[in-house]
Motif scaffolding. Structure first.
Motif, PDB file in Angstrom:
ATOM      1  N   SER A  42       0.684  -1.199   0.147  1.00 60.05           N
ATOM      2  CA  SER A  42       0.490   0.638  -0.055  1.00 60.05           C
ATOM      3  C   SER A  42       0.901   1.249   0.575  1.00 60.05           C
ATOM      4  CB  SER A  42      -0.600  -0.030   0.768  1.00 60.05           C
ATOM      5  OG  SER A  42      -1.822   1.475   1.465  1.00 60.05           O
ATOM      6  N   LYS A  46       1.020   2.631  -7.461  1.00 57.05           N
ATOM      7  CA  LYS A  46      -0.050   1.378  -8.081  1.00 57.05           C
ATOM      8  C   LYS A  46      -0.547   2.304  -8.745  1.00 57.05           C
ATOM      9  CE  LYS A  46      -1.065  -1.411  -4.954  1.00 57.05           C
ATOM     10  NZ  LYS A  46      -0.254  -0.966  -4.150  1.00 57.05           N
ATOM     11  N   SER A  47      -1.872   3.074  -8.173  1.00 54.29           N
ATOM     12  CA  SER A  47      -2.752   3.520  -8.400  1.00 54.29           C
ATOM     13  C   SER A  47      -2.702   4.893  -9.052  1.00 54.29           C
ATOM     14  CB  SER A  47      -3.864   4.561  -7.513  1.00 54.29           C
ATOM     15  OG  SER A  47      -4.594   3.393  -6.765  1.00 54.29           O
ATOM     16  N   THR A  48      -1.197   5.219  -8.673  1.00 59.38           N
ATOM     17  CA  THR A  48      -0.921   6.471  -9.535  1.00 59.38           C
ATOM     18  C   THR A  48      -0.147   6.318 -10.705  1.00 59.38           C
ATOM     19  OG1 THR A  48      -0.292   7.410  -6.868  1.00 59.38           O
ATOM     20  CG2 THR A  48       0.607   8.323  -9.053  1.00 59.38           C
TER      21      THR A  48
HETATM   22  N1  ATP Z   1      -3.592  13.361  -4.355  1.00 64.58           N
HETATM   23  C1  ATP Z   1      -2.935  12.809  -3.526  1.00 64.58           C
HETATM   24  N2  ATP Z   1      -2.090  14.349  -2.881  1.00 64.58           N
HETATM   25  C2  ATP Z   1      -1.493  13.924  -1.896  1.00 64.58           C
HETATM   26  N3  ATP Z   1      -0.671  12.292  -1.632  1.00 64.58           N
HETATM   27  C3  ATP Z   1      -1.010  11.797  -2.693  1.00 64.58           C
HETATM   28  C4  ATP Z   1      -1.971  11.623  -3.572  1.00 64.58           C
HETATM   29  N4  ATP Z   1      -2.582  10.707  -4.217  1.00 64.58           N
HETATM   30  C5  ATP Z   1      -1.168   9.282  -3.745  1.00 64.58           C
HETATM   31  N5  ATP Z   1      -0.587  10.229  -2.584  1.00 64.58           N
HETATM   32  C6  ATP Z   1       0.861   9.391  -2.179  1.00 64.58           C
HETATM   33  O1  ATP Z   1       1.098   8.924  -2.884  1.00 64.58           O
HETATM   34  C7  ATP Z   1       1.859   8.010  -2.733  1.00 64.58           C
HETATM   35  C8  ATP Z   1       1.285   6.579  -3.223  1.00 64.58           C
HETATM   36  O2  ATP Z   1       0.093   6.355  -4.011  1.00 64.58           O
HETATM   37  P1  ATP Z   1      -1.694   5.145  -4.523  1.00 64.58           P
HETATM   38  O3  ATP Z   1      -2.617   5.922  -4.251  1.00 64.58           O
HETATM   39  O4  ATP Z   1      -0.608   5.443  -6.030  1.00 64.58           O
HETATM   40  O5  ATP Z   1      -0.637   3.811  -3.791  1.00 64.58           O
HETATM   41  P2  ATP Z   1      -1.243   2.922  -3.773  1.00 64.58           P
HETATM   42  O6  ATP Z   1       0.044   2.072  -4.521  1.00 64.58           O
HETATM   43  O7  ATP Z   1      -2.442   2.596  -5.285  1.00 64.58           O
HETATM   44  O8  ATP Z   1      -1.575   1.727  -2.869  1.00 64.58           O
HETATM   45  P3  ATP Z   1      -3.169   1.503  -1.908  1.00 64.58           P
HETATM   46  O9  ATP Z   1      -2.733   0.015  -2.434  1.00 64.58           O
HETATM   47  O10 ATP Z   1      -2.798   2.250  -0.427  1.00 64.58           O
HETATM   48  O11 ATP Z   1      -4.177   1.832  -3.035  1.00 64.58           O
HETATM   49  C9  ATP Z   1       1.216   7.667  -1.747  1.00 64.58           C
HETATM   50  O12 ATP Z   1       2.280   7.506  -0.166  1.00 64.58           O
HETATM   51  C10 ATP Z   1      -0.296   8.439  -0.723  1.00 64.58           C
HETATM   52  O13 ATP Z   1       0.098   9.004   0.227  1.00 64.58           O
END
Ligand code: ATP
Ligand code: MG
Lengths: 238, 842
Positions: A42, A46-48
């Motif tokens: 997490s 990934k989502s980014t």
């Molecule tokens: N709009 C935003 N503003 C500030 N920080 C963000 C924003 N979106 C994501 N982050 C940060 O960027 C990092 C990557 O986030 P992301 O959502 O891509 O993670 P993820 O791998 O999809 O996690 P998960 O498995 O929990 O969905 C995280 O530390 C998150 O806190």
């Protein structure tokens, strides 16, 4: 040529103290007609990554391409049109417009574009996802699994170059999840679709041709022909 | 709990502002009306106390006469009375004055005094005026004008001024300028002051006076003088202390202003009524959106009473903010009205705007009461939210149900409204006007209550053409409008009120127009008429008519003269006619006797008048003219009073009784075989020398009637615009809230390829559907109002219903477009949403 690629992608949220490097110089590419899963802890980005690849978000630096189009050079309207015509989406939830019935939701991107859908293709998709008996129902009248299958059908209906899915089975029970993933798998095998899917679930990733592992905003490895056990092993290492 | 209320309010400043605005506008209008009329009232009070201070006692005709009005001159005071008063003990000075109206020729040759009057009077030491520059008029053909008029027209002292005196242009010399108290001019009203004999000649009053001013000797109280003078006066005259007269005049003006105030307050009331719909809707949406939050409060132990109080607390806060803003807005509005007044030629002394405690109290009372009353129902609903709501995934969808009770209550209210309206319109109940207003209000509430039950199908139908224009965006908008029928219906209902009233006015105007047109067509059998341009019935010199009659193009011709006289203690306008010829031009629809029988000592009466005063054919009638009293016999009763006067006497009697013989109207036909255009230009050539004579044919009359009706129409429309604007704010408000509520959905649409423009189209289309719905409701109700009103009027005076379909359709289209404009802000907000943030919006 790759269906999508990212080169030295950097995405920074916030500034100074609160700065977060969600993507930290990541380079990856996604072959056409292949099913790629993206995994990682997490917060690993990934989502980014998915959002930036899909043109929903822009990189702080680096380059993203869909096919031969460099997304960095597109205006907001061009990006929107690219999403409409060449990209499909499946989110974890809230995929459907509540006022439209299942059929209308499936054809929504084409309606927005003012195009009429390819009826034969629609029939194929609808039968593949198995929601023909639910086409006139509103989202509120569909189960979570049915809703996600409608979303998948919508993503496929406009014959996009690539489909991005962010934990599409995350909210589903294991049976519905398996149904959805099986359908995505078939779309790749039978229909030649390209799919990139983020998932936490090793079993889900097992449906993919390739798994890409992410940590701290960059790739830390990949695996082809994955199975759930191998993925679990690998995740433990990370 | 209080802290939660305040936090929740401050957390949504824009929402608060939008909600507040609906009440603010209504309150502003109330405050503006009060401040403006209070200020004017104070100005006049000052004016009257200043201007009558030199005389102590005033002698004037007894009874209810408006000194400056067209009916001003019943019978003048004979000059002997002055001499007699002179002999009274304690009298220092006695002067007689005459009052009337004149027309003068402006610097550019246009006739002044046809709109706002120019009041003519005689110069007296004890009179109302003070000389500003130059000197008072001393000889014939000298004139003094009020300063504003002189400045406006660029006249110079010592220079010429053309006055239409005794029906004929005459050149006077301007010898000075005058002011009335500190008042320059009132909305273009002017003053012309002559030496006494000249004034009497110009106004055709013979040697009589309209009033007599008496100055008391040192140490004599006005009341004492009044008592001494009264016995000397002929019947029909009274002496009053100058102070009483000033008070009376001030009261008259105040009464006039009171009407004006009431008139404005009616529109303010309509605006506030519309405002309650908006507030109610806003609160309801907000509560629906906060169901989970309120449920949580309940789960944490808040009682339902506390929730109600919290909602009402918000309402009180919104009401207070609205009152403060409305107070400020109202003062600004009064200031603007004053500027507008001055832009149209009025001059109000530079006194500060008068803000009475009553005005401030009214602002707060109205602002808070209206808001709280509007929030009452939604607050009760909020109290019924169960703690369980906090746990439910789905946001509270309390909207949308079409319960049977709603239909029953709505139908009953609508029915009560309709009945009250019809009873009131047809004068079948006491306080008819109030009953009509309340009935209309109840009917609106009833229909608004019913509206959600049919909002779905109506929005579906109205949405179809919209969807044709904006494609998928339009279709989504149609679905959105149908999805929350309650919200759509209430928002549309607010617009309904304004549009119903606009439609009503348009229908009344069209009906009036159609009736007048028919009337003109039916009764105007002349080819042309010569008309004196004076509103007050001062005519033009008969020699002008002679000159026209002598033209070879002119065939038949008849003159009409008018004078004010007294019958049965009433001041009336009596018309002198040439009976045979008059009848050949105007179809009087004689029901008894005959017009031809008038000759000699006959009089013809319009049937209503005859009935009211109990006259019938053969009765003798005494008419008191300024110089003479005549007794005539009723020879004819006619029903048609729409063209001439109500009281007709033969010209021979008229001329013998009225000292100043002027033609007020002349009807003529061309000689046989004369081309109308040729004929008209020949007559025009003669009349060109006399600016006080206007030439009109049927088309001109019709155009004039149209323009008069249109002027009235535009005034009312301008005032109703307020109600419509508030309703449009309601659309802005509802859609802004809907956009917030549908953030995630909009994000999804954007993600799957909807452009920002298409998103904007979607919101604007929804606004258009709501507006069209409101317009449709409004027009239906307005047509009913129009029908009912025309029906009621027809019981008295027949007018026929005309429905200006084009106008109404244009109104609906305008409402649709206005709806789109109202959606500009929410559409922009929706278009600007960041896709990712929207998708992840909680
Ligand atoms: N709009 C935003 N503003 C500030 N920080 C963000 C924003 N979106 C994501 N982050 C940060 O960027 C990092 C990557 O986030 P992301 O959502 O891509 O993670 P993820 O791998 O999809 O996690 P998960 O498995 O929990 O969905 C995280 O530390 C998150 O806190
Ligand atoms: Mg994620």
């Amino acid at each position: 040529m790759d269906a999508a690629s990212i080169r030295e992608g950097v995405k920074i949220y916030g500034t100074g103290e609160t700065e977060v490097r969600a993507l930290d110089g990541i380079t990856a590419s996604f072959e056409a007609a292949r099913f790629t899963a993206i995994m990682g802890p997490s917060g690993s980005g990934k989502s980014t990554l998915l959002h930036c690849l899909a043109g929903l978000d822009t990189l702080t630096s680096g380059q993203v391409s869909i096919g031969d189009v460099d997304l960095g050079s597109l205006t907001d309207n061009e990006l929107t049109r690219l999403r409409r015509d060449r990209v499909g989406f499946i989110f974890q939830a809230y995929n459907l417009v509540p006022t439209l019935n299942a059929m209308e939701n499936i054809t929504l991107p084409m309606a927005i574009a003012g195009r009429s859908p390819d009826q034969a293709w629609l029939d194929t998709i609808i039968d593949t996802v198995g929601i023909r008996h639910r086409l006139r129902h509103r989202p509120a009248e569909l189960s979570g699994g049915e809703q996600q299958r409608v979303a998948a059908a919508r993503a496929l209906a406009s014959k996009p170059d690539i489909i991005f899915a962010d934990e599409p089975s995350g909210n589903l029970d294991s049976v519905s999840g398996a149904e959805l993933l099986g359908f995505l798998r078939r779309a790749v095998e039978d229909l030649g679709q390209t799919i990139v899917m983020v998932t936490h679930d090793p079993a889900a990733a097992g449906y993919a041709d390739r798994v890409l592992f992410l940590r701290d905003g960059t790739t830390v490895g990949e695996m082809t022909e994955p199975t759930a056990e191998r993925i679990l092993d690998r995740l433990r290492e990370l | 709990m209080l802290r939660a209320t305040i936090k929740s309010l401050l957390g949504h400043k824009l929402r608060l502002l939008l909600t507040t605005l609906a009440v603010t506008l209504g309150v502003s209008f109330v405050v503006g009306s009060f401040v403006f009329t209070d200020t004017l009232g104070a100005v006049f009070e000052n004016l009257f106390s200043q201007t009558t201070s030199t005389a102590d006692v005033i002698v004037r005709p007894a009874g209810d006469f408006d000194t400056f009005g067209p009916q001003a001159r019943p019978v003048g005071i004979p000059p002997e009375v002055i001499d007699e008063i002179q002999t009274v003990d304690g009298v220092e000075q006695v002067e007689g004055s005459v009052f009337g109206v004149v027309q003068i020729l402006g610097a550019d040759g246009t006739l002044l005094g046809t709109g706002p009057p120019i009041i003519a009077t005689s110069w007296t030491e004890t009179g109302l005026f003070t000389i500003d520059e130059g000197r008072p008029p001393e000889a014939d053909l000298e004139i003094v004008l009020n300063r504003a008029l002189v400045e406006q027209q660029g006249f110079t002292i010592g220079g010429p001024v053309t006055v239409i005196a005794a029906g004929f242009p005459e050149t006077f010399t301007l010898v000075g300028t005058a002011t009335l108290g500190n008042l320059g001019s009132m909305n273009g009203v002017g003053f012309a002051i002559f030496e006494t004999t000249t004034a009497q000649r110009v106004l055709g009053i013979g040697d009589r006076f309209d009033t007599i001013q008496v100055a008391a000797a040192q140490g004599v109280a006005p009341e004492q003088l009044v008592e001494r003078i009264q016995p000397l006066l002929p019947e029909g005259f009274e002496a009053q202390s100058a102070q009483t007269v000033a008070e009376e005049q001030a009261n008259q003006v105040k009464e006039g202003l009171g009407f004006f105030n009431t008139f404005l307050l009616v529109f303010a009331g309509v605006a506030l009524f519309v405002g309650t719909f908006i507030i109610q809707n806003t609160f309801r949406i907000l509560i629906a959106q906060r169901t989970r939050e309120l449920g949580l409060l309940r789960a944490l132990g808040a009682t339902s009473r506390q929730v109600t109080l919290m909602m009402l607390g918000e309402a009180v806060a919104v009401g207070l903010v609205a009152s403060v803003l409305g107070l400020a807005g109202g003062i600004g509005l009064a200031y603007l009205v004053r500027l507008a007044f001055e832009a149209f030629g009025g001059q109000i002394p530079d006194e500060p705007l008068l803000i009475l405690g009553r005005t401030v109290a009214a602002a707060f009372a109205i602002g808070v009461t209206v808001t709280v009353a509007a929030a009452l129902l939604p607050a009760r609903r909020a109290a019924r939210i169960p703690p369980m709501a906090a746990l439910r995934e789905e946001e509270g969808r309390m909207i949308g149900q079409t319960r049977r009770s709603r239909i029953i209550i709505g139908s009953i209210l609508t029915l009560i409204g309709v009945v009250a309206l019809l009873l009131g319109l047809n004068d079948l109940v006491p306080e008819a006007v109030t009953v009509v207003g309340v009935g209309a209000g109840i009917m609106f509430v009833g229909i608004a209550a019913l509206a959600p039950t049919f909002a779905r199908p109506v929005a579906s139908v109205l949405g179809r053409p919209v969807a044709l224009i904006t494609a998928t965006s339009g279709e989504l908008a149609r679905r959105n409008a149908m999805r929350t029928p309650r919200r759509t219906a209430t928002t549309a209902s607010a617009l309904m009120i304004g549009l119903a009233l606009v439609s009503l006015v348009a229908i009344l105007a069209a009906s009036l127009q159609a009736t007048v047109n028919d009337l003109i067509e039916e009764t105007f059998t002349a080819d042309l008429e010569l008309d004196s341009l004076s509103l007050q019935g001062t005519g033009f010199d008969p020699s002008i008519t002679d000159e026209v009659a002598a033209l070879p193009v002119v065939g038949e011709l008849t003159r009409i003269r008018t004078a004010t006289a007294e019958i049965d203690d009433d001041a009336v306008t009596v018309a002198g006619i040439e009976p045979d010829r008059y009848a050949s031009f105007i179809n009087l629809e004689v029901s008894e006797g005959s017009i031809e029988a008038l000759d000699g000592d006959g009089i013809a009466l319009e049937s209503d008048y005859a009935q009211r005063h109990g006259f019938s054919v053969g009765d003798p009638i005494e008419i008191i003219f300024p110089d003479k009293t005549v007794t005539l016999t009723v020879r004819a009763i006619f029903t048609d009073n729409r063209t001439g006067g109500r009281i007709l006497i033969p010209m021979s009697v008229f001329d013998s009784a009225v000292p100043q013989q002027l033609d007020v109207r002349v009807l003529l036909r061309f000689a046989p075989d004369v081309d109308p255009a040729t004929g008209r230009s020949a007559i025009e050539a003669v009349v060109a020398d006399y600016p006080n004579v206007a030439l009109r044919d049927e088309a001109d009359l019709r155009a004039e009637a149209t323009s008069q009706i249109n002027t009235l129409l535009s005034l009312i429309f301008a005032l109703l615009a307020l109600a419509v604007i508030i309703a449009l704010l309601g659309i802005t408000n509802t859609l802004s809230l809907s956009v917030i509520e549908r953030t995630r959905e909009i994000g999804l649409l954007r993600a799957v390829g909807m452009t920002r423009r298409q998103v904007r189209d979607m919101i604007r289309s929804e606004a258009m559907i709501i507006a069209l719905f409101g317009a449709a409701l409004g027009i239906v109700v307005g047509v009913f109002f129009g029908w009912a009103t025309v029906q009621a009027i027809s019981a008295d005076t027949e007018i026929h219903l005309a429905i200006p379909v084009g106008y109404l359709v244009a109104g609906a289209a305008a409402a649709g477009i206005a709806g789109v404009l109202a959606a500009v802000i929410p559409a922009r907000r929706a278009g600007r949403l960041n896709v990712l943030e929207a998708i992840n919006y909680e």
